[in-house]
Design a protein around this motif. Sequence first.
Motif: not given
Ligand SMILES: NC(=O)c1ccc[n+]([C@@H]2O[C@H](COP(=O)([O-])OP(=O)(O)OC[C@H]3O[C@@H](n4cnc5c(N)ncnc54)[C@H](OP(=O)(O)O)[C@@H]3O)[C@@H](O)[C@H]2O)c1
Length: 231
Positions: A10-15, A33-36, A55-58, A82-84, A148-150, A152-154, A181-185
């Motif tokens: 929830a710290s950034r991006g879509i969450g 998320s891990r970022s306070e 929290l680190d979810i792992t 489950h967005n992280a 590898v990423y794909s 895990t997602k599959g 694709a979504v415009q995130t970090e």
């Molecule tokens: N953006 C795209 O184009 C796209 C496309 C397809 C799918 N997705 C999926 O959409 C989801 C969100 O992606 P996003 O683009 O918003 O990514 P992002 O901006 O990089 O954000 C990722 C989030 O995951 C958290 N995170 C990572 N490792 C973590 C851990 N060990 N414990 C707790 N939190 C953790 C990060 O928080 P902290 O670092 O603060 O812990 C951050 O809030 C992801 O599952 C990604 O695979 C994104």
Amino acid sequence: MSKHIVITGASRGIGNKTSRKLAEMGHTVTAISRSEEELNQLKSDYPNHISTLVLDITEENAGKKIAEHLNSLSQNIDGLLHNAGVLINKPFAEQERADWQKQFEVNLMAPALLTKELKSHFNPGSHIVTISSMGGFQGSSKFPGLSVYSATKGGLSILTECLATELSEDKISCNSLCLGAVQTEMLEQAFPGIEAPVSPQEMADYISDFIINGHKFYNGQILPVTLGDPG
Ligand SMILES: NC(=O)c1ccc[n+]([C@@H]2O[C@H](COP(=O)([O-])OP(=O)(O)OC[C@H]3O[C@@H](n4cnc5c(N)ncnc54)[C@H](OP(=O)(O)O)[C@@H]3O)[C@@H](O)[C@H]2O)c1
């Protein structure tokens, strides 16, 4: 009726945008998320609707810590997002054991273990949504560097289908959204210069509505959410 939604990443991006949207819709959110600092900002922007857990979810006790947090709020779960996620963009031959481990732990193992450990905290009629990717959707275009990423997602999407069957007796629905694709970090780091057709806010609006209402229409589904682009 106000619902309680737990969101990882929830710290950034879509969450982050989804946490804000659900708060604006009148729901309450446990934002993880891990970022306070970023979580503190969320809490101060929506003090009546968002509580946070750094929290680190792992980590081994992650499920227990979320359960304790929910108990302290006297809240059960109506929705779990489950967005992280992590994406390490590298050719297959260069992916180290640590890269496999990191992506599997965050993208697949943590959602599985958290779901298991929180099972007794779901209200009947609740909805688990996993955020997968078009890269993990069977038959989609595949891109170098994302093996590898794909994978895990599959795996996450198939896990979701399995949970939909197994948790149906507890009246819990499960669906997987495979995003394009979504415009995130994450996207900007993995593919510098790429321009996605969808903003995090637009995707958050869709996901927020889906986690609240989607289980009235879908269960055990792996749904592409894309304009035809990679993800
Ligand atoms: N953006 C795209 O184009 C796209 C496309 C397809 C799918 N997705 C999926 O959409 C989801 C969100 O992606 P996003 O683009 O918003 O990514 P992002 O901006 O990089 O954000 C990722 C989030 O995951 C958290 N995170 C990572 N490792 C973590 C851990 N060990 N414990 C707790 N939190 C953790 C990060 O928080 P902290 O670092 O603060 O812990 C951050 O809030 C992801 O599952 C990604 O695979 C994104």
